[in-house]
Design a protein around this motif. Structure first.
Motif, mmCIF file in Angstrom:
data_model
loop_
_atom_site.group_PDB
_atom_site.id
_atom_site.type_symbol
_atom_site.label_atom_id
_atom_site.label_comp_id
_atom_site.label_asym_id
_atom_site.label_seq_id
_atom_site.Cartn_x
_atom_site.Cartn_y
_atom_site.Cartn_z
ATOM 1 N N PRO A 229 0.833 -1.199 0.000
ATOM 2 C CA PRO A 229 0.000 0.000 0.000
ATOM 3 C C PRO A 229 0.871 1.255 0.000
ATOM 4 O O PRO A 229 1.088 1.883 1.032
ATOM 5 C CB PRO A 229 -0.800 -0.141 1.304
ATOM 6 C CG PRO A 229 0.128 -0.880 2.220
ATOM 7 C CD PRO A 229 0.948 -1.790 1.349
ATOM 8 N N ALA A 231 1.884 4.978 -0.650
ATOM 9 C CA ALA A 231 1.384 6.329 -0.886
ATOM 10 C C ALA A 231 2.285 7.064 -1.862
ATOM 11 O O ALA A 231 1.807 7.782 -2.750
ATOM 12 C CB ALA A 231 1.299 7.094 0.435
ATOM 13 N N VAL A 267 0.951 3.079 3.674
ATOM 14 C CA VAL A 267 -0.264 3.420 4.409
ATOM 15 C C VAL A 267 -0.553 2.276 5.375
ATOM 16 O O VAL A 267 -0.572 1.101 4.983
ATOM 17 C CB VAL A 267 -1.454 3.627 3.458
ATOM 18 C CG1 VAL A 267 -2.713 3.972 4.248
ATOM 19 C CG2 VAL A 267 -1.132 4.724 2.433
ATOM 20 N N ASP A 269 -2.750 -0.162 7.928
ATOM 21 C CA ASP A 269 -4.117 -0.684 7.912
ATOM 22 C C ASP A 269 -4.861 -0.250 9.172
ATOM 23 O O ASP A 269 -4.320 0.484 10.021
ATOM 24 C CB ASP A 269 -4.117 -2.201 7.727
ATOM 25 C CG ASP A 269 -3.512 -2.967 8.904
ATOM 26 O OD1 ASP A 269 -3.337 -2.383 9.998
ATOM 27 O OD2 ASP A 269 -3.204 -4.163 8.735
ATOM 28 N N HIS A 274 1.766 -2.039 8.981
ATOM 29 C CA HIS A 274 2.158 -2.047 7.581
ATOM 30 C C HIS A 274 2.152 -3.493 7.085
ATOM 31 O O HIS A 274 2.550 -4.406 7.821
ATOM 32 C CB HIS A 274 3.551 -1.439 7.404
ATOM 33 C CG HIS A 274 3.567 0.049 7.495
ATOM 34 N ND1 HIS A 274 4.675 0.762 7.892
ATOM 35 C CD2 HIS A 274 2.612 0.980 7.239
ATOM 36 C CE1 HIS A 274 4.414 2.043 7.877
ATOM 37 N NE2 HIS A 274 3.164 2.207 7.476
ATOM 38 N N ARG A 365 -4.895 -4.152 -0.982
ATOM 39 C CA ARG A 365 -5.608 -3.204 -1.833
ATOM 40 C C ARG A 365 -6.717 -2.467 -1.074
ATOM 41 O O ARG A 365 -7.062 -1.338 -1.416
ATOM 42 C CB ARG A 365 -6.187 -3.934 -3.051
ATOM 43 C CG ARG A 365 -5.131 -4.363 -4.050
ATOM 44 C CD ARG A 365 -4.532 -3.173 -4.758
ATOM 45 N NE ARG A 365 -3.363 -3.568 -5.528
ATOM 46 C CZ ARG A 365 -2.112 -3.460 -5.123
ATOM 47 N NH1 ARG A 365 -1.845 -2.934 -3.941
ATOM 48 N NH2 ARG A 365 -1.119 -3.848 -5.873
ATOM 49 N N VAL A 367 -6.402 -1.353 1.811
ATOM 50 C CA VAL A 367 -5.716 -0.296 2.559
ATOM 51 C C VAL A 367 -5.373 0.873 1.647
ATOM 52 O O VAL A 367 -5.636 2.041 1.970
ATOM 53 C CB VAL A 367 -4.441 -0.847 3.231
ATOM 54 C CG1 VAL A 367 -3.667 0.273 3.930
ATOM 55 C CG2 VAL A 367 -4.788 -1.947 4.221
ATOM 56 N N ALA A 368 -4.777 0.587 0.498
ATOM 57 C CA ALA A 368 -4.384 1.646 -0.439
ATOM 58 C C ALA A 368 -4.013 1.027 -1.767
ATOM 59 O O ALA A 368 -3.689 -0.159 -1.859
ATOM 60 C CB ALA A 368 -3.207 2.450 0.121
ATOM 61 N N GLN A 370 -1.585 1.280 -5.401
ATOM 62 C CA GLN A 370 -0.143 1.168 -5.621
ATOM 63 C C GLN A 370 0.198 1.691 -7.017
ATOM 64 O O GLN A 370 -0.410 1.261 -7.994
ATOM 65 C CB GLN A 370 0.287 -0.292 -5.475
ATOM 66 C CG GLN A 370 1.759 -0.544 -5.639
ATOM 67 C CD GLN A 370 2.109 -1.991 -5.336
ATOM 68 O OE1 GLN A 370 1.312 -2.764 -4.815
ATOM 69 N NE2 GLN A 370 3.332 -2.375 -5.698
#
Length: 376
Positions: A229, A231, A267, A269, A274, A365, A367-368, A370
């Motif tokens: 994830p 940022a 990012v 969770d 992480h 995915r 969570v964030a 890529q």
């Protein structure tokens, strides 16, 4: 417990074997040849087929790691070198590279990243105004003291556990202690790592810590993907721009490949952790690493894709890639007073099959997203 694909009670299991070590267990060994001669190790073996070696005499780091006989921990060719062969200041501080082998090589306890010379006046010893560090510090070459190695039962649940401590100390300098606990469930697919670093000394002491988690073939292969994830990517080595090899999807081994290193801002969770994974291109196998984001906020990806080496390192870290001197300058250095400590929790989990790798990918995915490539 799940034993060889079937749910089996402990009572039924005991009826069927005179020694549970036939199914899973803990074994202490001493390596006996070459550069490894004399290195104490503890082997953990689960009924699910997970095997890992704890190298007692190499700071209780993790050596070979296999799942159902298939390796996933990287072997560099250095061997699990006896700490008595290590020369910390040799080769301009790069002698740490001769100890780089196995699933986990820890950096610390008072320094990580590239070597430099920094102020040591807090120790109030006039002949030593500064202290010189090599790559990733002194921890790797310090033998541990084994405190516990065996099976721990809680009702019908069994945990394979190794616990020990490593002390990094000098007169008129740092006196730091790492207490490390490594656990694998009797029928488990994950390695749990619990570390506590405390300042045993009475001087204010810097603390830096890094896990160099190294994965090799066959989890590392052409098409293997880093799932994370991310940022943003905040730093990359010059070689990344020159060679043009993706940070995300791996190629075949490359002759003469120059290592590529990235620092990715991840990012966390909803549990404050992480979570990253390496998944083979066919999604049949992978590994996932998760850790507390608050204690190790930085993350580096190390690509060593050179022929004959071919590894990827996932590196949770307490500090940014700019290192010791920069952390002192910008105020981000961790300083431990007498009796103060820091705790770390990390999990390494085998992803067995498409269902497991898909679930891991989906969890990341959620969570964030890529980016396809580095934004630098």
């Amino acid at each position: 417990m799940n034993i060889f694909g079937s749910e089996v009670s402990v009572a039924a299991l005991r009826e069927r074997t005179g020694d549970l070590a036939s199914v899973a267990g803990v074994r202490e060994v001493v390596l006996g040849n070459g550069v490894e001669r004399g290195v104490r190790a503890v082997q953990l073996r689960s009924a699910a087929g997970l095997e890992v070696e704890v190298l007692v005499d190499r700071a209780l780091d993790l050596g070979g790691a296999r799942f159902r006989g298939v390796p996933f921990g990287w072997r560099s060719g250095n061997g699990f070198r006896h700490p008595g062969l290590h020369e910390h200041s040799d080769e301009g501080g790069l002698s740490w590279l001769r100890a780089l082998d196995g699933l986990l090589v820890s950096g610390g306890l008072d320094h990580t990243l590239f070597g430099n010379e920094v102020d040591a006046t807090q120790y109030r010893y006039p002949p030593k105004r500064t202290v010189a560090h090599g790559l990733h510090g002194r921890l790797t070459a310090i033998p541990g003291r084994l405190l516990e190695a065996g099976e721990v039962w809680d009702g019908d649940r069994c945990t394979l556990r190794v616990r020990g401590e490593v002390v990094q100390a000098t007169s008129f300098g740092e006196h730091l202690r790492l207490t490390r606990t490594i656990e694998v469930d009797f029928d488990g697919l994950e390695i749990r790592l619990y570390d506590v670093v405390d300042n045993v000394g009475y001087e204010r002491t810097p603390h830096m810590f890094l896990y160099h988690l190294n994965f090799g073939w066959p989890v590392i292969d052409a098409g293997t993907e880093l799932v994370a994830p991310i940022a943003e990517t905040t730093w990359q080595s010059d070689s990344a721009a020159v060679q043009g090899v993706s940070y995300r999807v791996l190629p075949d081994p490359q002759p003469g490949f120059v290592e590529q290193v990235y620092e990715h801002r991840l990012v966390a969770d909803e549990d404050g952790r992480h979570r990253v994974a390496l998944i083979r291109g066919d999604s049949t196998f992978g590994v996932e690493v998760s850790w507390d984001a608050a204690t190790m906020p930085s993350f580096f990806e190390w690509q060593n894709l050179r022929s004959g080496q071919y590894a990827v390192g996932l590196e949770p870290s307490t500090h940014h890639v700019t290192g010791d001197a920069a952390a002192r300058e910008d105020g981000s250095m961790t300083w431990l007073e007498h009796g103060e400590s820091r705790s770390y929790r990390t999990t390494i989990r085998v992803l067995d099959g498409v269902e497991a790798t898909t679930a891991a990918r989906d969890a990341v995915r959620r969570v964030a997203g890529q980016p396809e490539g580095s934004n630098l």
